[in-house]
Write an enzyme that holds these catalytic residues in place. Structure first.
Site, PDB file in Angstrom:
ATOM      1  N   CYS A  63     -17.398  -3.785  -5.078  1.00  0.00           N
ATOM      2  CA  CYS A  63     -17.271  -4.306  -6.443  1.00  0.00           C
ATOM      3  C   CYS A  63     -18.007  -5.628  -6.575  1.00  0.00           C
ATOM      4  O   CYS A  63     -17.953  -6.482  -5.687  1.00  0.00           O
ATOM      5  CB  CYS A  63     -15.790  -4.488  -6.784  1.00  0.00           C
ATOM      6  N   CYS A  75     -12.300 -12.295  -7.871  1.00  0.00           N
ATOM      7  CA  CYS A  75     -11.168 -11.512  -8.343  1.00  0.00           C
ATOM      8  C   CYS A  75     -10.095 -11.472  -7.267  1.00  0.00           C
ATOM      9  O   CYS A  75     -10.381 -11.224  -6.098  1.00  0.00           O
ATOM     10  CB  CYS A  75     -11.626 -10.097  -8.693  1.00  0.00           C
ATOM     11  N   CYS A  78      -8.449  -7.703  -4.808  1.00  0.00           N
ATOM     12  CA  CYS A  78      -8.753  -7.169  -3.482  1.00  0.00           C
ATOM     13  C   CYS A  78      -9.031  -8.314  -2.509  1.00  0.00           C
ATOM     14  O   CYS A  78      -9.544  -9.359  -2.898  1.00  0.00           O
ATOM     15  CB  CYS A  78      -9.986  -6.261  -3.537  1.00  0.00           C
ATOM     16  N   CYS A 152     -14.258  -1.849 -11.870  1.00  0.00           N
ATOM     17  CA  CYS A 152     -13.124  -1.892 -10.934  1.00  0.00           C
ATOM     18  C   CYS A 152     -13.030  -0.543 -10.244  1.00  0.00           C
ATOM     19  O   CYS A 152     -12.552   0.424 -10.839  1.00  0.00           O
ATOM     20  CB  CYS A 152     -11.812  -2.227 -11.638  1.00  0.00           C
ATOM     21  N   GLN A 253       5.307   4.178  -9.000  1.00  0.00           N
ATOM     22  CA  GLN A 253       4.417   3.963  -7.869  1.00  0.00           C
ATOM     23  C   GLN A 253       2.997   3.766  -8.381  1.00  0.00           C
ATOM     24  O   GLN A 253       2.587   4.354  -9.380  1.00  0.00           O
ATOM     25  CB  GLN A 253       4.480   5.144  -6.898  1.00  0.00           C
ATOM     26  N   PHE A 280      18.877   2.784  -5.010  1.00  0.00           N
ATOM     27  CA  PHE A 280      17.766   2.146  -5.738  1.00  0.00           C
ATOM     28  C   PHE A 280      16.874   3.249  -6.313  1.00  0.00           C
ATOM     29  O   PHE A 280      15.670   3.269  -6.124  1.00  0.00           O
ATOM     30  CB  PHE A 280      16.957   1.214  -4.830  1.00  0.00           C
ATOM     31  N   GLU A 300      21.580   3.089  -9.174  1.00  0.00           N
ATOM     32  CA  GLU A 300      20.551   2.166  -9.664  1.00  0.00           C
ATOM     33  C   GLU A 300      21.212   1.163 -10.597  1.00  0.00           C
ATOM     34  O   GLU A 300      22.152   1.494 -11.310  1.00  0.00           O
ATOM     35  CB  GLU A 300      19.472   2.965 -10.404  1.00  0.00           C
ATOM     36  N   ASP A 348      15.059   2.905  -1.485  1.00  0.00           N
ATOM     37  CA  ASP A 348      13.741   2.379  -1.833  1.00  0.00           C
ATOM     38  C   ASP A 348      13.934   1.100  -2.637  1.00  0.00           C
ATOM     39  O   ASP A 348      13.789   1.092  -3.863  1.00  0.00           O
ATOM     40  CB  ASP A 348      12.968   3.424  -2.643  1.00  0.00           C
ATOM     41  N   CYS A 374       8.133  -1.410   0.384  1.00  0.00           N
ATOM     42  CA  CYS A 374       6.837  -2.008   0.047  1.00  0.00           C
ATOM     43  C   CYS A 374       6.639  -3.321   0.793  1.00  0.00           C
ATOM     44  O   CYS A 374       5.667  -4.031   0.538  1.00  0.00           O
ATOM     45  CB  CYS A 374       6.735  -2.232  -1.463  1.00  0.00           C
TER      46      CYS A 374
END
Length: 418
Positions: A63, A75, A78, A152, A253, A280, A300, A348, A374
């Site tokens: 990019c 940017c 990334c 992008c 996601q 969750f 949740e 999660d 994550c």
């Protein structure tokens, strides 16, 4: 700041090159192990001034906005476009291995499940009104400067092609020069667009935005701070054949491809479970898939997410029973006596992890657990609790859905052995 020449020793967890100095490690963005570079140092941060000897693993970025010489600035989306595919994948896998090792865990870690360009269906843009126009893009690292993107390679083509519509709506809704955010999700029926950080738009601006949404087409919903301004058609996500209407700001996601891989791993691990606790649960990313074969209890705290799940279940035939419960699992985790009726569980949580719930699962008799995360650091902590409670880690699978960033997801599959 005097210039100095250094040799990069390794990559840090955030993708920066690291060099050791008498004053401690110095972190240099866009530098790779083995490279000789000239830097200007400020405390523990280094800025590359010259690349004297590039590493063999260095490749041209995909990019024009990447790196210190990126167009319109650097940017912040990334951090690793300059690293070849094989070492990039090894780096992300090693992040997970290191997080486990930091918690005394030595277990099998699969090769990275890779991501491809053009898969990102969800993104949050930064924007600002300036000199009569809208600047829209991503913020530079540790800066308020917004890099206006002209390309992008990470975003889905459908999402990127709608940037002119985002600028149009921003021009209608934004007043003043303060930066604001635009969250976008590419759904089956069009973009779900949410503005936040703006001054409340006037009724006149809301009406103008409504007309614009209807005119440009391809937009399912426009919201301001989760308040619906206009919804020509309900946003729809297809979760294994079940149509779900995600609430404003509902978590999805980042890529559908990663979601399907994660859901497949969880479903296979829990295939023999008759009754599964989905902790969750959100609006049912795992619950709706697991319900094809198992009864599921979804827990949740976010009420709109549970409401979306309940509606989806009522409108879908052929699923096993899906019940739901609104509960703050950080303050009130499910206790072992409440988990007694379950032979499978999946959790999660947000980046903070699920320490409180993991402690209770460790005391339970649930036969199989799938832990989705994550954040490898908090995953390692939570897995340590489960292992100490009598679980064995069968596999850990690192998953990439934030291409060319330092972020990596992981799933751990566990079985009770004592």
């Amino acid at each position: 700041m005097a210039a100095e020449t250094v040799t990069i020793e390794k990559l840090g967890a955030k993708g920066d090159g690291i060099v050791s100095t008498p004053d401690g490690p110095v972190f240099v963005p866009f530098a790779l192990p083995g490279e000789r570079i000239t830097i200007a140092r400020h405390k523990s941060s280094g800025t590359m001034l010259a690349l004297l000897e590039p590493a063999a693993e260095r490749v041209a970025p995909a990019c024009r906005h990447f790196g210190p010489d990126g167009k319109n600035g650097t940017c912040g989306g990334c951090t690793l476009q300059h690293l070849a595919a094989a070492p990039y994948q090894a780096f992300k896998r090693q992040v997970v291995i290191d997080a486990l090792a930091a918690n005394g865990l030595d277990c099998p870690v699969d090769p990275l499940v890779t991501a491809a360009p053009g898969q990102r269906r969800r993104a949050t843009f930064s924007a600002r009104r300036t000199e009569g126009r809208i600047v829209l893009g991503f913020s530079s690292p540790e800066s308020h400067h917004i890099v206006e993107i002209e390309e992008c390679p990470v975003l889905s083509p459908a999402l990127f092609s709608r940037l002119p519509a985002l600028r149009l709506l921003a021009g209608i809704l934004a007043t003043g020069t303060d930066p604001f955010r635009i969250a976008v999700l590419d759904t089956e029926t069009g973009l779900d667009i949410g503005f936040s950080g703006l001054k409340p738009p006037s009724e006149k601006r809301r009406q103008a935005a409504t007309r614009a949404v209807i005119a440009v087409k391809g937009i399912a919903r426009l919201t301001y701070e989760d308040e619906i301004i206009v919804e020509p058609v309900r946003p729809v996500l297809d979760i294994a054949g079940t149509k779900v209407n995600p609430p404003p700001s509902g978590f999805a996601q980042a890529t559908l491809e990663a979601e399907e891989v994660m859901a497949g791993l969880v479903a296979k691990h829990l295939k023999s479970a008759r009754h599964v606790a989905d902790l969750f649960s959100g609006y049912g990313t795992f619950a709706l898939r697991l319900a094809a074969k198992s009864k599921v209890h979804a827990v949740e705290f976010d009420a709109p997410a549970l409401a979306a799940l309940d509606v989806a279940v009522r409108n879908r035939q052929g699923l096993k029973a899906v019940t739901s419960e609104r509960r703050d699992l950080f303050r009130r985790p499910l206790l072992p006596r409440e988990l007694a009726g379950f032979d499978g569980a999946v959790f999660d949580p947000p980046r903070a992890g699920a320490r409180e719930q993991a402690e209770e699962l460790a005391r339970s008799k649930v036969a199989k657990i799938a832990a989705v995360s994550c954040n490898p650091a908090t995953l390692g902590r939570d897995l340590r609790l489960l292992v100490d409670g009598g679980y064995r880690i069968e596999r850990v699978i690192p998953i990439d859905q934030f291409l060319w960033s330092s972020h990596v997801e992981a799933i751990a599959l566990l079985s009770r052995v004592r």
